[in-house]
Structures are given as C-alpha cells and as structure tokens.
Design a protein around this motif. Structure first.
Motif, PDB file in Angstrom:
ATOM      1  N   VAL A 194      52.933 -10.195   1.320  1.00  0.00           N
ATOM      2  CA  VAL A 194      52.959  -8.745   1.142  1.00  0.00           C
ATOM      3  C   VAL A 194      54.217  -8.373   0.382  1.00  0.00           C
ATOM      4  N   ASN A 195      54.061  -7.584  -0.671  1.00  0.00           N
ATOM      5  CA  ASN A 195      55.216  -7.100  -1.421  1.00  0.00           C
ATOM      6  C   ASN A 195      55.849  -5.938  -0.679  1.00  0.00           C
ATOM      7  N   SER A 196      57.094  -6.111  -0.299  1.00  0.00           N
ATOM      8  CA  SER A 196      57.785  -5.082   0.469  1.00  0.00           C
ATOM      9  C   SER A 196      58.540  -4.144  -0.464  1.00  0.00           C
ATOM     10  N   VAL A 197      58.410  -2.832  -0.207  1.00  0.00           N
ATOM     11  CA  VAL A 197      59.139  -1.833  -0.981  1.00  0.00           C
ATOM     12  C   VAL A 197      60.559  -1.744  -0.428  1.00  0.00           C
ATOM     13  N   ILE A 198      61.527  -2.069  -1.282  1.00  0.00           N
ATOM     14  CA  ILE A 198      62.933  -2.056  -0.863  1.00  0.00           C
ATOM     15  C   ILE A 198      63.673  -1.038  -1.721  1.00  0.00           C
ATOM     16  N   ALA A 199      64.213  -0.028  -1.082  1.00  0.00           N
ATOM     17  CA  ALA A 199      64.955   1.001  -1.822  1.00  0.00           C
ATOM     18  C   ALA A 199      66.245   0.405  -2.364  1.00  0.00           C
ATOM     19  N   PRO A 200      66.632   0.756  -3.579  1.00  0.00           N
ATOM     20  CA  PRO A 200      67.861   0.197  -4.157  1.00  0.00           C
ATOM     21  C   PRO A 200      69.092   0.623  -3.373  1.00  0.00           C
ATOM     22  N   ALA A 201      70.021  -0.323  -3.234  1.00  0.00           N
ATOM     23  CA  ALA A 201      71.269  -0.008  -2.541  1.00  0.00           C
ATOM     24  C   ALA A 201      72.104   0.956  -3.386  1.00  0.00           C
ATOM     25  N   GLU A 202      72.743   1.900  -2.728  1.00  0.00           N
ATOM     26  CA  GLU A 202      73.553   2.881  -3.436  1.00  0.00           C
ATOM     27  C   GLU A 202      74.972   2.853  -2.886  1.00  0.00           C
ATOM     28  N   ASN A 203      75.906   3.158  -3.756  1.00  0.00           N
ATOM     29  CA  ASN A 203      77.314   3.122  -3.368  1.00  0.00           C
ATOM     30  C   ASN A 203      77.714   4.422  -2.677  1.00  0.00           C
ATOM     31  N   ARG A 204      77.068   4.676  -1.557  1.00  0.00           N
ATOM     32  CA  ARG A 204      77.382   5.861  -0.775  1.00  0.00           C
ATOM     33  C   ARG A 204      77.542   5.466   0.684  1.00  0.00           C
ATOM     34  N   HIS A 205      78.229   6.292   1.413  1.00  0.00           N
ATOM     35  CA  HIS A 205      78.433   6.006   2.836  1.00  0.00           C
ATOM     36  C   HIS A 205      77.087   6.070   3.562  1.00  0.00           C
ATOM     37  N   PRO A 206      76.811   5.114   4.466  1.00  0.00           N
ATOM     38  CA  PRO A 206      75.529   5.125   5.188  1.00  0.00           C
ATOM     39  C   PRO A 206      75.233   6.448   5.880  1.00  0.00           C
ATOM     40  N   LEU A 207      76.281   7.096   6.415  1.00  0.00           N
ATOM     41  CA  LEU A 207      76.044   8.364   7.106  1.00  0.00           C
ATOM     42  C   LEU A 207      75.522   9.434   6.152  1.00  0.00           C
ATOM     43  N   GLN A 208      75.961   9.373   4.886  1.00  0.00           N
ATOM     44  CA  GLN A 208      75.456  10.327   3.908  1.00  0.00           C
ATOM     45  C   GLN A 208      73.975  10.089   3.625  1.00  0.00           C
ATOM     46  N   GLU A 209      73.581   8.807   3.548  1.00  0.00           N
ATOM     47  CA  GLU A 209      72.176   8.485   3.299  1.00  0.00           C
ATOM     48  C   GLU A 209      71.305   8.843   4.503  1.00  0.00           C
ATOM     49  N   ILE A 210      71.834   8.642   5.701  1.00  0.00           N
ATOM     50  CA  ILE A 210      71.099   9.048   6.901  1.00  0.00           C
ATOM     51  C   ILE A 210      70.936  10.572   6.906  1.00  0.00           C
ATOM     52  N   ARG A 211      72.007  11.270   6.514  1.00  0.00           N
ATOM     53  CA  ARG A 211      71.952  12.737   6.460  1.00  0.00           C
ATOM     54  C   ARG A 211      70.873  13.197   5.478  1.00  0.00           C
ATOM     55  N   GLU A 212      70.735  12.499   4.352  1.00  0.00           N
ATOM     56  CA  GLU A 212      69.698  12.860   3.387  1.00  0.00           C
ATOM     57  C   GLU A 212      68.303  12.699   3.983  1.00  0.00           C
ATOM     58  N   GLY A 213      68.127  11.639   4.768  1.00  0.00           N
ATOM     59  CA  GLY A 213      66.836  11.459   5.440  1.00  0.00           C
ATOM     60  C   GLY A 213      66.556  12.578   6.426  1.00  0.00           C
ATOM     61  N   LEU A 214      67.595  12.993   7.172  1.00  0.00           N
ATOM     62  CA  LEU A 214      67.432  14.098   8.125  1.00  0.00           C
ATOM     63  C   LEU A 214      67.108  15.401   7.408  1.00  0.00           C
ATOM     64  N   LEU A 215      67.769  15.634   6.282  1.00  0.00           N
ATOM     65  CA  LEU A 215      67.503  16.852   5.523  1.00  0.00           C
ATOM     66  C   LEU A 215      66.092  16.850   4.953  1.00  0.00           C
ATOM     67  N   GLU A 216      65.624  15.675   4.518  1.00  0.00           N
ATOM     68  CA  GLU A 216      64.257  15.565   4.011  1.00  0.00           C
ATOM     69  C   GLU A 216      63.256  15.925   5.107  1.00  0.00           C
ATOM     70  N   ALA A 217      63.512  15.461   6.323  1.00  0.00           N
ATOM     71  CA  ALA A 217      62.624  15.787   7.449  1.00  0.00           C
ATOM     72  C   ALA A 217      62.703  17.269   7.792  1.00  0.00           C
ATOM     73  N   LYS A 218      63.907  17.836   7.731  1.00  0.00           N
ATOM     74  CA  LYS A 218      64.076  19.229   8.128  1.00  0.00           C
ATOM     75  C   LYS A 218      63.416  20.194   7.146  1.00  0.00           C
ATOM     76  N   ARG A 219      63.479  19.895   5.851  1.00  0.00           N
ATOM     77  CA  ARG A 219      62.945  20.851   4.880  1.00  0.00           C
ATOM     78  C   ARG A 219      61.432  20.764   4.711  1.00  0.00           C
ATOM     79  N   ASN A 220      60.828  19.740   5.284  1.00  0.00           N
ATOM     80  CA  ASN A 220      59.373  19.604   5.224  1.00  0.00           C
ATOM     81  C   ASN A 220      58.798  20.013   6.583  1.00  0.00           C
ATOM     82  N   PRO A 221      58.145  21.166   6.690  1.00  0.00           N
ATOM     83  CA  PRO A 221      57.686  21.638   8.012  1.00  0.00           C
ATOM     84  C   PRO A 221      56.663  20.715   8.671  1.00  0.00           C
ATOM     85  N   ILE A 222      55.869  19.989   7.871  1.00  0.00           N
ATOM     86  CA  ILE A 222      54.899  19.061   8.466  1.00  0.00           C
ATOM     87  C   ILE A 222      55.629  17.937   9.190  1.00  0.00           C
TER      88      ILE A 222
END
Length: 401
Positions: A194-222
């Motif tokens: 199975v080909n696994s989808v792997i998001a590219p690593a970014e030079n940002r603090h992990p907490l910032q990337e986690i925050r982006e995931g939380l914001l994505e969940a918050k702005r989508n009402p579904i």
C-alpha cells in the motif's frame, strides 16, 4: 451475485486480508477486556475503582493523540501499524505473565491499562488515516462500516467466550490467548503493498503544526460538531465496561454471564447496523447524525429501570444498533471533510475526543451511579447526554447534505 458486490470495501484484496485478521485480533481483545473488567470488579466490588480502570486505559488519548496525529502524518502508516500490533502483543503477554506468577495487584492492572491506552493513542488514529489509503474514498464508508461490524461481531462472541473460558482457564491464560491472536494481523500488515501518503516535513515547530490541525477542525463545522458529538457519546454512552457489570449484577442479578449477555446484545445490534451501513457508499446527513445521538441517550434512559433480562437485552441491542449508525456516519463525515495533509492530525484529534473523553465519562458515570444507584444513575446519564448534544452539536442549515 458475489458478496463483494454488496460490500464495496471487500472488492479490495488488501482490505479483505485486513478484515479477516482483524477479526481474529479483536476476538482476543474482547477476551482480555472482559476478563480484566471482571477481575477488577471481583477484586474491588467498587463502581468507582472499575471506572478508574477505564479512566487509566483511555487517559493516554488525552495526553498523546494530538502529538501522535502529527507524527502519523509524517511517517508510513502501515509500518506504524505493524509496530502497534507488536506492542499490543507484548502488553498482553506481560499482563498474562504477571497473573501467572501471582503478582497481580490492582495497581499493576491499572498500569497495564495505561500501557494499553498508550498503544491505542498511536494505533487508532493511524488505522483510521490508513483506511483511505487501503480502500480509496469511494469505498471508505463501506470500510468503516465493515470495521464496525467486525468490532461488534467480536464484541458479541468475545465476552461470552470469555465468560465460558473463565470457568475452565485462568485469567493469565486468557491474556496469553490475546497475545497469540495478534500474530496473523502482524503478518498481514507486513505483506500489504500500500502506498502511504506522507506529508512533507516542514521546518516549523511541531506545536505550530498541531495548532494548524486544530484550526482546520475548528473552522469546518462538519468536523467540529461531529468531534464534539463523538466525545459526548463516547464519554457517556459507550462506557459499557463501567456500567455494564454494575447493571448486570445489581439490576439484572445475573453476574458475569449477564454482563456477557449485555455486551452480546449490544454487539448484535451494532453488527447489524454495521453490515447495513457497509452495503452503502454514502453516509447520512448531519441531521440524521444529530438525531441518532439523541436516540442513544433516550435508549439508555429507557433501559435504566428494566430488571426483566430479555427486555433489557432487547433495548441494549437497539442501543448498539443506534450507536453504530451514529459512529460510522460521524467518522465518515469527519474523514471526508478533512484535507489529506491534515488527516493524521484530524484523526488524532478524533481519537483525542473519542477516547480522551472516556476517562472523564467513566469517572463521571461511576460517580453518579455510586451516589444515585445504578438505575437512577443511568437515567441521569442518558438525560445529560441528550442535553449536551442539543446544546453543542445541533446542525445549522448550511451543514445539511
């Protein structure tokens, strides 16, 4: 006409292998879980300490899943799942060894429950994020439904088998059997292509990337409202391991066999719901998801004072059916609404609320039962679930599909 025609996910060879080996592993899981819950109940005779056991098992989801979701986005999900299955095997073997050598204490059982929950905090979001890779989006609803049917078929068989085996085998043997049951799925994951989808690593603090995931969940009402609903239903309705033994013993006066029968009935209803859902590629609208969550609370209230065992089991069966209608469609709606690059983090967040709400739910439900009694406690719990669903997850007009 073949079975594959009715269930789109089974048309995928890798998924068929996963489904069969997962069935074997889940039988072992339910053997261990039922034996562990009954062992603690017989050791302590305490609703609160039984609730604390569940709290220890689910607490790691509160601590770790937001971070594991980001880690899953950055790594091969199939390899993660191989690792989690091996660790599950080690956990079950060590717990069995503890009992075999006669060193079991309530404290050690709490430790192994926490260990199991820690593995869950990696395995559950990784497995959910792996499903779209395994079957594709078109068969995703079918796969989630079949997974649910699998889980609940084994929930029917496992507790009854555990109750039967405990008449002849030791608790340690039950845990060793769980360890053996994990070998087939480890082999299956190892040979999947199975080909696994792997998001590219970014030079940002992990907490910032986690925050982006939380914001994505918050702005989508579904995503946001389904996450809230999943946490409420999980915390207050799905804690059968907390209130099931108490209801079986104190209301039905049926002991461990009654507890096994409750899980069997709920599993039968859940399995039927999962099989029906698996035949469809489409998920229900937000309105149906909302009303199925309300129905869960009403059914728990309905069963609270029923002491006639056949009627109680019937209501638990309907509750199991309704819970899976809710969970399958809630899960599918969240996954379909999540961008691929955020899927691991969103599934980590889903695990965070779904399993992370369980420690609070277990302690809250067990405390309510401790003070009000089993029947009154379940009545209040069902009412509380309805109030929270209505207050926080009512769908808006723009969310209807």
């Amino acid at each position: 006409m073949s079975l594959f025609h009715f269930f789109p996910a089974l048309q995928v060879r890798n998924y068929r292998i996963f489904w069969v080996t997962q069935w074997i592993a889940l039988i072992g899981f339910w053997l261990q879980l039922t034996a562990q819950q009954w062992l603690v109940y017989t050791m302590t005779d305490s609703a609160f300490l039984l609730g604390l056991l569940s709290a220890c098992q689910f607490a790691p989801s509160l601590f770790f899943t937001l971070f594991t979701g980001l880690w899953i986005d950055r790594h091969n999900k199939r390899k993660i799942l191989i690792g989690t299955q091996i660790t599950y095997l080690v956990q079950a073997f060590l717990l069995g060894l503890l009992l075999y050598t006669g060193h079991e204490t309530y404290g050690w059982i709490l430790f192994f429950a926490f260990f199991l929950g820690t593995i869950d905090s990696f395995d559950m979001p990784a497995r959910m994020a792996f499903m779209p890779e395994l079957v594709g989006k078109d068969a995703l609803h079918s796969a989630i439904s079949l997974n649910s049917a699998n889980f609940n078929l084994t929930r029917m068989i496992g507790p009854l088998l555990a109750a039967f085996l405990l008449s002849y085998l030791s608790y340690s043997t039950i845990f060793f059997l769980n360890a053996l049951s994990l070998i087939p799925i480890i082999i299956a994951y190892s040979f999947m292509n199975v080909n696994s989808v792997i998001a590219p690593a970014e030079n940002r603090h992990p907490l910032q990337e986690i925050r982006e995931g939380l914001l994505e969940a918050k702005r989508n009402p579904i995503i946001y409202k389904n996450l809230l609903a999943a946490g409420i239903v999980s915390g207050l309705i799905l804690n059968m391991g907390t209130y099931g033994p108490l209801f079986a013993d104190r209301v039905l006066h049926a002991g461990v066999e009654g507890f096994g029968s409750i899980l069997f009935a709920a599993g039968a209803g859940s399995m039927a719901s999962g099989v029906l859902s698996a035949a469809s590629k489409k998920h229900l609208s937000q309105s149906y998801i909302f009303h199925s969550a309300i129905a869960c609370g009403l059914l728990l209230m309905a069963v609270s004072y029923i002491s006639f065992q056949p009627l109680a089991l019937l209501v638990f069966g309907i509750l199991g059916f309704t819970v899976i209608i809710f969970m399958v469609n809630c899960n599918t709606a969240i996954q379909l609404a999540s961008p691929k690059e955020y899927l691991g983090r969103i599934m980590g967040l889903y695990t965070f609320v779904f399993l992370g709400s369980a420690p609070f739910g277990s302690l809250l439900v067990s405390t309510i039962i401790e003070y009000l009694g089993t029947s009154a406690g379940l009545l209040v719990t069902g009412l509380l679930e309805i109030l929270l669903i209505v207050l926080y997850t009512r769908p808006g007009q723009s969310e209807e599909e």
